[in-house]
Design an enzyme around this catalytic site. Structure first.
Site, PDB file in Angstrom:
ATOM      1  N   LYS A   9     -30.443 -41.529 -16.176  1.00 10.20           N
ATOM      2  CA  LYS A   9     -30.002 -40.221 -15.656  1.00 10.20           C
ATOM      3  C   LYS A   9     -29.109 -39.538 -16.681  1.00 10.20           C
ATOM      4  O   LYS A   9     -28.465 -40.178 -17.509  1.00 10.20           O
ATOM      5  CB  LYS A   9     -29.244 -40.353 -14.331  1.00 10.20           C
ATOM      6  CG  LYS A   9     -27.976 -41.221 -14.331  1.00 10.20           C
ATOM      7  CD  LYS A   9     -26.710 -40.529 -14.806  1.00 10.20           C
ATOM      8  CE  LYS A   9     -25.524 -41.472 -14.903  1.00 10.20           C
ATOM      9  NZ  LYS A   9     -24.384 -40.969 -15.657  1.00 10.20           N
ATOM     10  N   PRO A  97     -29.853 -46.888 -23.378  1.00  7.56           N
ATOM     11  CA  PRO A  97     -28.715 -47.427 -24.140  1.00  7.56           C
ATOM     12  C   PRO A  97     -27.695 -48.096 -23.222  1.00  7.56           C
ATOM     13  O   PRO A  97     -27.428 -47.596 -22.128  1.00  7.56           O
ATOM     14  CB  PRO A  97     -28.116 -46.196 -24.835  1.00  7.56           C
ATOM     15  CG  PRO A  97     -28.807 -45.003 -24.294  1.00  7.56           C
ATOM     16  CD  PRO A  97     -30.043 -45.447 -23.590  1.00  7.56           C
ATOM     17  N   ASP A 139     -23.938 -45.343  -8.825  1.00 11.51           N
ATOM     18  CA  ASP A 139     -25.087 -44.680  -9.453  1.00 11.51           C
ATOM     19  C   ASP A 139     -26.429 -45.327  -9.067  1.00 11.51           C
ATOM     20  O   ASP A 139     -27.480 -44.829  -9.460  1.00 11.51           O
ATOM     21  CB  ASP A 139     -24.972 -44.733 -10.989  1.00 11.51           C
ATOM     22  CG  ASP A 139     -23.905 -43.781 -11.524  1.00 11.51           C
ATOM     23  OD1 ASP A 139     -23.393 -42.963 -10.732  1.00 11.51           O
ATOM     24  OD2 ASP A 139     -23.599 -43.869 -12.724  1.00 11.51           O
TER      25      ASP A 139
HETATM   26  P1  ATP Z   1     -22.728 -45.405 -15.981  1.00 13.16           P
HETATM   27  O1  ATP Z   1     -23.336 -44.213 -16.638  1.00 13.16           O
HETATM   28  O2  ATP Z   1     -23.380 -45.793 -14.666  1.00 13.16           O
HETATM   29  O3  ATP Z   1     -21.255 -45.403 -15.908  1.00 13.16           O
HETATM   30  P2  ATP Z   1     -23.388 -46.745 -18.408  1.00 13.16           P
HETATM   31  O4  ATP Z   1     -24.766 -46.240 -18.604  1.00 13.16           O
HETATM   32  O5  ATP Z   1     -22.312 -46.129 -19.221  1.00 13.16           O
HETATM   33  O6  ATP Z   1     -23.044 -46.661 -16.884  1.00 13.16           O
HETATM   34  P3  ATP Z   1     -24.415 -49.429 -18.384  1.00 13.16           P
HETATM   35  O7  ATP Z   1     -25.504 -49.410 -19.388  1.00 13.16           O
HETATM   36  O8  ATP Z   1     -24.786 -49.407 -16.961  1.00 13.16           O
HETATM   37  O9  ATP Z   1     -23.356 -48.281 -18.680  1.00 13.16           O
HETATM   38  O10 ATP Z   1     -23.519 -50.702 -18.746  1.00 13.16           O
HETATM   39  C1  ATP Z   1     -22.185 -50.872 -18.351  1.00 13.16           C
HETATM   40  C2  ATP Z   1     -21.866 -52.357 -18.372  1.00 13.16           C
HETATM   41  O11 ATP Z   1     -22.552 -52.966 -17.278  1.00 13.16           O
HETATM   42  C3  ATP Z   1     -22.376 -53.082 -19.600  1.00 13.16           C
HETATM   43  O12 ATP Z   1     -21.423 -53.084 -20.626  1.00 13.16           O
HETATM   44  C4  ATP Z   1     -22.671 -54.495 -19.084  1.00 13.16           C
HETATM   45  O13 ATP Z   1     -21.593 -55.346 -19.281  1.00 13.16           O
HETATM   46  C5  ATP Z   1     -22.859 -54.327 -17.588  1.00 13.16           C
HETATM   47  N1  ATP Z   1     -24.245 -54.595 -17.082  1.00 13.16           N
HETATM   48  C6  ATP Z   1     -24.552 -55.287 -15.985  1.00 13.16           C
HETATM   49  N2  ATP Z   1     -25.876 -55.318 -15.779  1.00 13.16           N
HETATM   50  C7  ATP Z   1     -26.441 -54.631 -16.769  1.00 13.16           C
HETATM   51  C8  ATP Z   1     -27.788 -54.308 -17.084  1.00 13.16           C
HETATM   52  N3  ATP Z   1     -28.816 -54.726 -16.344  1.00 13.16           N
HETATM   53  N4  ATP Z   1     -28.009 -53.545 -18.160  1.00 13.16           N
HETATM   54  C9  ATP Z   1     -26.955 -53.111 -18.907  1.00 13.16           C
HETATM   55  N5  ATP Z   1     -25.670 -53.402 -18.672  1.00 13.16           N
HETATM   56  C10 ATP Z   1     -25.408 -54.154 -17.601  1.00 13.16           C
END
Ligand code: ATP
Length: 315
Positions: A9, A97, A139
């Site tokens: 998203k 990412p 989310d």
């Molecule tokens: P958001 O935008 O929802 O705040 P994000 O995209 O910035 O999240 P994610 O890629 O969801 O961040 O990753 C955040 C943390 O979640 C990672 O650093 C990791 O430790 C943990 N995590 C748990 N499960 C997963 C997964 N399946 N894929 C990626 N990260 C994961």
């Protein structure tokens, strides 16, 4: 074996209210699902095996493969709800990412709910899946729904929004991630530092932008470009000042607008059309201001099985 594709998203609006007593912020959050996505394949495990995980893709080494992985937590939560054992192997093909502000972990949680539900033949009604998704994280429900939706509260109360046609985007992936809680803390710190204050008594509850909703409903990329907003952008730029170079490079390459995606550090650029997105992605990749640049489009549906027939069809 069931393979589920799930979108990332971008928040086309991320309005952040004041810090509440429970530690969350009230949000006016317009989620937009894009074709850049992960795939999660669920395979039945031997009785007693529990949940096992594997992950492939450029960021695979940053994905936890223990019980904290959102896909594993989703499988266990669904099994517990139905009173069955969670014996399943989940293979995550990761294109979103990691810690990039595109809700990649949440996407994998939603994909695992859908994949395990199909693998175990549970037929869980969508409202129950959405309830389990909200338990996993703010989310996760949107990754089940996809499309474009307004999220209120912590982001988990969703209302699908009308959209005409398709919009073309480029996502510039940064080196390394940003922690979402750290970006919210920086947002609060900046609000305290400039005298605004960070509490819910000082910052008004944000509302969705009428211009933004009209631009989406009209399928008008120029109007959408003007209405994009992200209250976390200043905080992400404060923690990662070099993101300003990436935003500038995208605009110089002809993007209609650029903004930090969610809590960052991925930068999102809106283009006029598919050819425009290709050109912006090429220029960004050559600019040296990001690790990679991906042209894509949206909105797209939420987590969906690719095929439920068998391994050959699921490849
Ligand atoms: P958001 O935008 O929802 O705040 P994000 O995209 O910035 O999240 P994610 O890629 O969801 O961040 O990753 C955040 C943390 O979640 C990672 O650093 C990791 O430790 C943990 N995590 C748990 N499960 C997963 C997964 N399946 N894929 C990626 N990260 C994961």
């Amino acid at each position: 074996m069931i393979t589920v594709r799930v979108p990332a998203k971008v928040n086309v609006q991320l309005g952040v209210g004041g810090l509440r007593a429970d530690g969350f912020h009230d949000l006016a959050n317009v989620f937009f699902a894009v074709a850049l996505g992960d795939e999660v394949t669920a395979t039945a495990g031997a009785p007693g095996s529990g949940v096992t995980l594997a992950c492939t893709g450029p960021d695979a080494d940053q994905v936890p493969l223990d019980g904290s992985n959102l896909a594993a937590r989703a499988a266990r939560l669904l099994a517990a709800r139905h009173g069955i054992e969670a014996d399943v192997h989940l293979a995550i093909a990761k294109a979103i990412p990691v810690a990039g502000g595109m809700a990649g972990g949440s996407a994998d949680g939603a994909a695992a709910l859908v994949a395990c539900d199909a693998l175990w033949g549970l037929d869980t009604p969508l409202p129950v899946l959405l309830e389990l998704a909200a338990e996993l994280g703010s989310d996760v429900p949107f990754a089940l729904l996809g499309g474009v939706a307004l999220g209120r509260g912590r982001g988990e109360l969703l209302e699908p929004l009308p959209v005409a046609g398709s919009f073309h985007w480029v996502f510039a992936v940064a080196e390394g991630g940003l922690s979402t809680p750290a970006v919210f803390r920086e947002c609060d710190r900046l609000r305290e530092a400039d005298g605004t204050g960070s509490g819910a008594d000082r910052v008004p509850t944000p509302d969705p932008s009428a211009e933004l909703l009209a631009a989406l409903a009209a399928g008008d990329p120029v109007a959408l470009a003007e209405a994009l907003s992200n209250d976390l952008q200043q905080a992400a730029l404060s923690l990662r000042p070099e993101l300003a170079d990436c935003l500038r490079a995208g605009l110089e390459a002809g993007a209609l607008a650029g903004l930090v995606s969610g809590s960052g550090p991925t930068c999102a650029f809106l283009a006029k059309d598919a050819a425009g997105a290709e050109a912006v992605a090429e220029a960004l990749a050559a600019s040296g201001t990001c690790r990679a640049a991906h042209p894509t489009h949206g909105p797209v549906p939420g987590a969906r099985p690719l095929d439920t027939v068998g391994p050959a069809a699921a490849v």
